[in-house]
Enzyme design. Structure first.
Site, short mmCIF file in Angstrom:
data_model
loop_
_atom_site.label_atom_id
_atom_site.label_comp_id
_atom_site.label_asym_id
_atom_site.label_seq_id
_atom_site.Cartn_x
_atom_site.Cartn_y
_atom_site.Cartn_z
N ASP A 196 0.85 -1.19 0.00
CA ASP A 196 0.00 0.00 0.00
C ASP A 196 0.89 1.24 0.00
O ASP A 196 1.68 1.43 0.92
CB ASP A 196 -0.87 -0.06 1.27
CG ASP A 196 -1.78 1.15 1.42
OD1 ASP A 196 -1.93 1.90 0.43
OD2 ASP A 196 -2.33 1.32 2.52
N ASP A 248 -4.03 3.93 2.59
CA ASP A 248 -5.49 3.79 2.78
C ASP A 248 -5.89 2.36 3.17
O ASP A 248 -7.07 2.04 3.24
CB ASP A 248 -6.23 4.22 1.50
CG ASP A 248 -5.93 3.31 0.33
OD1 ASP A 248 -5.06 2.42 0.45
OD2 ASP A 248 -6.58 3.47 -0.73
N ASP A 275 -6.33 -11.07 -14.62
CA ASP A 275 -7.39 -12.03 -14.35
C ASP A 275 -8.56 -11.77 -15.31
O ASP A 275 -9.10 -10.66 -15.33
CB ASP A 275 -7.86 -11.84 -12.90
CG ASP A 275 -7.94 -13.14 -12.13
OD1 ASP A 275 -8.72 -14.01 -12.56
OD2 ASP A 275 -7.25 -13.28 -11.13
N ASP A 293 -10.59 -16.97 -14.92
CA ASP A 293 -11.32 -17.37 -13.73
C ASP A 293 -12.47 -18.32 -14.06
O ASP A 293 -13.21 -18.07 -15.02
CB ASP A 293 -11.89 -16.09 -13.09
CG ASP A 293 -12.53 -16.32 -11.75
OD1 ASP A 293 -11.79 -16.55 -10.80
OD2 ASP A 293 -13.77 -16.27 -11.67
N GLU A 348 -8.52 -21.57 -14.92
CA GLU A 348 -8.89 -22.12 -13.63
C GLU A 348 -10.01 -23.11 -13.87
O GLU A 348 -11.11 -22.71 -14.25
CB GLU A 348 -9.36 -21.02 -12.67
CG GLU A 348 -9.58 -21.57 -11.28
CD GLU A 348 -10.52 -20.74 -10.41
OE1 GLU A 348 -10.39 -20.82 -9.19
OE2 GLU A 348 -11.40 -20.04 -10.94
N HIS A 350 -4.82 -17.37 -3.74
CA HIS A 350 -5.68 -16.54 -2.89
C HIS A 350 -6.96 -17.25 -2.45
O HIS A 350 -7.74 -16.68 -1.72
CB HIS A 350 -6.03 -15.27 -3.67
CG HIS A 350 -6.87 -15.58 -4.87
ND1 HIS A 350 -6.36 -16.27 -5.96
CD2 HIS A 350 -8.17 -15.34 -5.15
CE1 HIS A 350 -7.34 -16.44 -6.83
NE2 HIS A 350 -8.44 -15.88 -6.37
N ASP A 351 -7.19 -18.47 -2.93
CA ASP A 351 -8.39 -19.22 -2.54
C ASP A 351 -8.09 -20.38 -1.60
O ASP A 351 -8.98 -21.18 -1.31
CB ASP A 351 -9.07 -19.82 -3.79
CG ASP A 351 -9.72 -18.77 -4.66
OD1 ASP A 351 -10.14 -17.72 -4.13
OD2 ASP A 351 -9.82 -19.00 -5.89
C1 GLC Z 1 -12.43 -18.09 -8.64
C2 GLC Z 1 -11.61 -17.09 -7.85
C3 GLC Z 1 -12.26 -16.86 -6.53
C4 GLC Z 1 -13.65 -16.30 -6.78
C5 GLC Z 1 -14.45 -17.18 -7.73
C6 GLC Z 1 -15.63 -16.44 -8.27
O1 GLC Z 1 -12.48 -19.32 -8.05
O2 GLC Z 1 -10.29 -17.53 -7.75
O3 GLC Z 1 -11.51 -16.04 -5.68
O4 GLC Z 1 -14.35 -16.17 -5.57
O5 GLC Z 1 -13.71 -17.58 -8.86
O6 GLC Z 1 -15.22 -15.48 -9.19
CA CA Z 2 -3.49 2.06 -1.28
#
Ligand code: GLC
Ligand code: CA
Length: 555
Positions: free
Chosen positions: A20, A24, A97, A198, A255, A325-326
Site C-alpha cells: 500500500d 489507505d 485475471d 477465472d 482455472e 488466494h483461494d
Molecule cells: C475463482 C476465484 C475466486 C472467486 C471465484 C468467483 O475461483 O479464484 O476467488 O471467488 O472464482 O469469481
Molecule cells: Ca493504497
C-alpha cells in the site's frame, strides 16, 4: 499457444494485500511497481495480478462492474500503464485475471438485462421463468443458497453460480462472446501479456437445468453438476483463441475445478489451440471430508503422489501450484508451520517446482508465510467464510467449533498483508490494513530473509536459478520412483544424457531412503538440499532428516 509458456515462472499478486503506497489500507498498482526489483530477484519473469477492475467488491474484485476500467482504490489507469511499462523493462510480463463467467449485478449489461425481456442486453445473462412459482431448478450456488435469484421487473429468475451479486453471463449468446473478446483485445492492446481465466470450466452450461440428485450440505443440488465442462466449452475456447489470443502471443491459463486429467487434455493439447495450461484442482481436495474443505481430515502424501503421477504423465503441460488466494497457506497445509517451517517450506518448493510445468508462486509463500489464528469470523472478511460459518451454525455446530472448522482451510489465510519487514504494519504501508496482518510478521518477513543465507527466500532463489540452468527441468520426462514409500516422494526428470533425482521427505521424523535400483549412480552431483550434506554421492541408504529434500544430477 503462446511461444513462452514453457519458460514462464509466475508470481501471483493479490493486489489488495501486496503493498500500500498511500496508506489507505489497500495495496495498489504503485506498490507493485515499487516492488518489481524484489519480484525479479526471485527469478520470476511474469506476474499475475488478481482483479483490479471496477467492482463493488462483494467477492474481493471477482465481481466486475466494468471490464475496461480500473477500480480507483488501486490507483489510476496511468498508474497501471506505468506498472506495465516498468515491468516490461525488468523483463517481467504481466498477466491479468479474466473473470468472464460472470459479472457484478452492477455491470451496466446486467442493469439493462434485468429491465425487460426485449432489449439489447436481455439475453446477456441466463434467465428462466419460474416453475410452479419456484426457482427453475434446485441448483445450489458456490457461496450458499440457491443458484437462482428472482427479479420482479422481468418476473424471471437469473442464474448465478457464485453470489447473487455475480450473475452468470450467457456464453451461448454470440454477442456476449464478442463483447468479452473486445475487452480482452482492449487489454492486450494496452500491452498485457496474457490471462488467467477465472472459473473458465463453467462458461458453457447445460442450459436444460435439470434437477440435480446429488445435494450439498444445505440441501441444494451440487453446483458443478451440469455447469462444469459443459457442451460448448471447447468450441468457445478455440474460438477465443482464433479471434483473440493467437494474434498476440498471449499466455492463457485456465482455472478449471472439477476437471480430471482426461478432460484437461481437451483444454491444453497444443494442436487443439485452446489454453496453454490449467490449474489442476485434485491436490486441493486431498484433505476434503464429508463437508468438503470444512474438515479435520489430513492429507496423505500418497494421494498427492498419485495425482502428480497421473497429471505429469498424461497432461502435456501443467500449472504448478499448491496455494493461491483461494487456499490456505502451503506450509501450514502440506508442511509443518511450527518446528519445521523452514525445512518443510523448502522441501515443498523443490517437490513442486521441479516438476514439468509452469511454476506459480503465491505472494508470501517464498518467505514461508503461514495460516492465521483468526479470533472471530469478522476478521476473515470473506463471503465464502461467512457462508460456510452460517451453514455450520444452521447444522447445530457451536460458534467456536464453527470458527475453528472454517478458519482451518479458509482462503483468508492467504489474503493477509505481505510481510515485508518487522515494523508495526509489517512494511505493508498502512496501520489499518483492510485485513489484519498475521501477528508472526516479526519472525517471518522479507527483510529478515534477504539477509539470511539459509532462508526460505534464498532457497527459492537458488531453486529457480537451478531450474532455469538445466533444460531437462522443462522438457525432461517425469517419473515417480519408490512408489511404495509411505512418506518420501521421489521422482526423476530425465532426457537422453541427464537424470535429475528429486527426493522429498514429508516426515517430521528421520526416515530411511533406499536409492532406487533402476538408476545409475557412477557420476552424481548434489545440486540442492535444505540441510548440510557432505559429498555428492547418492548412498545406497540415506537417513533423511525431517522434511529433508535433495536434488541430484546423475549422468
Ligand atoms: C475463482 C476465484 C475466486 C472467486 C471465484 C468467483 O475461483 O479464484 O476467488 O471467488 O472464482 O469469481
Ligand atoms: Ca493504497
Amino acid at each position: 499457444m503462446s511461444s513462452w509458456y514453457k519458460n514462464a515462472t509466475i508470481y501471483q499478486i493479490y493486489i489488495q494485500s501486496f503493498k500500500d503506497t498511500n496508506g489507505d489500507g489497500i495495496g495498489d498498482f504503485r506498490g507493485i511497481t515499487e516492488s518489481l526489483a524484489y519480484i525479479k530477484s526471485l527469478g520470476v519473469n511474469a506476474i499475475w495480478i488478481t482483479p483490479f477492475f471496477k467492482s463493488p467488491l462483494i467477492d474481493n474484485g471477482y465481481d466486475i462492474s466494468d471490464y475496461n476500467e480500473v477500480n480507483p482504490i488501486f490507483g489510476t489507469m496511468e498508474d497501471l500503464d506505468e506498472l506495465i511499462f516498468k515491468a516490461h523493462s525488468f523483463g517481467i510480463r504481466v498477466i491479468i485475471d479474466g473473470v468472464y463467467n460472470h459479472t457484478s449485478d452492477e455491470h451496466n449489461w446486467f442493469e439493462k438485462s434485468k429491465q425487460s425481456k426485449c432489449n439489447d442486453f436481455s439475453d446477456f445473462y441466463i434467465w428462466r421463468d419460474p416453475i410452479d412459482g419456484h426457482a427453475p431448478s434446485n441448483a445450489g450456488s458456490v457461496f450458499g443458497g440457491s443458484a437462482w435469484e428472482y427479479v420482479e421487473e422481468r418476473k424471471q429468475y437469473y442464474f448465478h453460480l457464485f453470489a447473487a451479486k455475480q450473475p452468470d453471463l450467457n456464453w451461448d449468446n454470440h454477442q456476449v462472446r464478442e463483447a468479452i473478446y473486445d475487452s480482452m483485445t482492449f487489454w492486450l492492446k494496452k500491452g498485457i501479456d496474457g490471462f488467467r481465466f477465472d472459473s473458465i470450466c463453467f462458461i458453457s452450461k447445460d442450459q436444460n437445468f435439470k434437477q440435480v440428485d446429488q445435494l450439498n450440505s444445505q440441501g441444494y443440488g451440487l453446483n458443478y453438476i451440469g455447469t462444469a465442462n459443459g457442451p460448448n466449452l471447447h468450441k468457445y475456447l478455440h474460438e477465443m483463441y482464433e479471434k483473440v489470443l493467437k494474434k498476440y502471443d498471449a499466455i492463457a491459463i485456465g482455472e478449471a475445478s472439477r476437471t480430471n486429467s482426461v478432460e484437461a487434455n481437451l483444454y491444453v493439447a497444443p494442436e487443439r489451440q485452446e489454453l496453454d495450461m490449467i490449474f489442476n484442482f485434485e491436490p486441493m481436495h486431498v484433505d476434503d471430508g464429508e463437508n468438503g474443505n470444512i474438515s479435520d481430515v489430513n492429507f496423505k502424501m500418497s494421494d498427492l503422489r498419485s495425482i502428480y503421477d497421473n497429471w505429469e504423465k498424461n497432461v502435456p503441460w501443467n500449472a504448478l501450484y499448491l496455494g493461491n488466494h483461494d487456499q490456505p497457506r502451503i506450509v501450514s497445509r502440506f508442511g509443518d508451520d511450527k518446528r519445521y517451517r523452514v525445512e518443510s517450506a523448502k522441501m515443498l518448493a523443490a517437490m513442486l517446482y521441479l516438476q514439468k510445468g509452469t511454476p506459480f508462486i503465491f505472494q508470501g509463500d517464498e518467505i514461508g508465510m503461514t495460516n492465521v489464528n483468526f479470533q472471530q469470523l469478522e476478521d476473515l472478511k470473506d463471503i465464502d467464510a461467512d457462508n460456510k460459518y452460517r451453514t455450520l451454525l444452521n447444522q447445530g455446530v457451536g460458534k467456536s467449533e464453527a470458527l475453528r472448522l472454517v478458519k482451518k482451510n479458509a482462503r483468508s489465510n492467504a489474503r493477509t498483508p505481505m510481510q515485508w519487514d518487522s515494523s508495526i504494519d509489517a512494511g505493508f504501508g498502512s496501520k489499518n490494513p483492510w485485513i489484519n496482518v498475521n501477528n508472526n510478521y516479526r519472525e517471518i518477513n522479507v527483510e529478515k530473509q534477504c539477509n539470511e543465507n539459509g532462508s526460505i527466500l534464498s532457497f527459492y532463489q537458488k531453486l529457480f536459478a537451478l531450474r532455469s540452468s538445466y533444460p531437462v527441468f522443462i522438457n525432461g520426462d517425469f517419473n515417480i520412483l519408490n512408489a511404495s514409500d509411505s512418506s518420501i516422494l521421489t521422482y526423476t526428470r530425465s532426457d537422453e544424457d541427464k537424470t535429475m533425482l528429486i527426493i522429498c521427505s514429508f516426515d517430521d521424523q528421520k526416515v530411511r531412503f533406499c536409492r532406487p535400483s533402476e538408476l545409475k549412480y557412477n557420476d552424481s552431483k548434489l545440486l540442492l538440499s535444505n540441510y548440510e550434506v557432505s559429498g555428492d554421492s547418492v548412498d545406497q541408504v540415506i537417513v533423511l532428516k525431517p522434511y529433508e529434500t535433495r536434488v541430484y544430477l546423475l549422468q
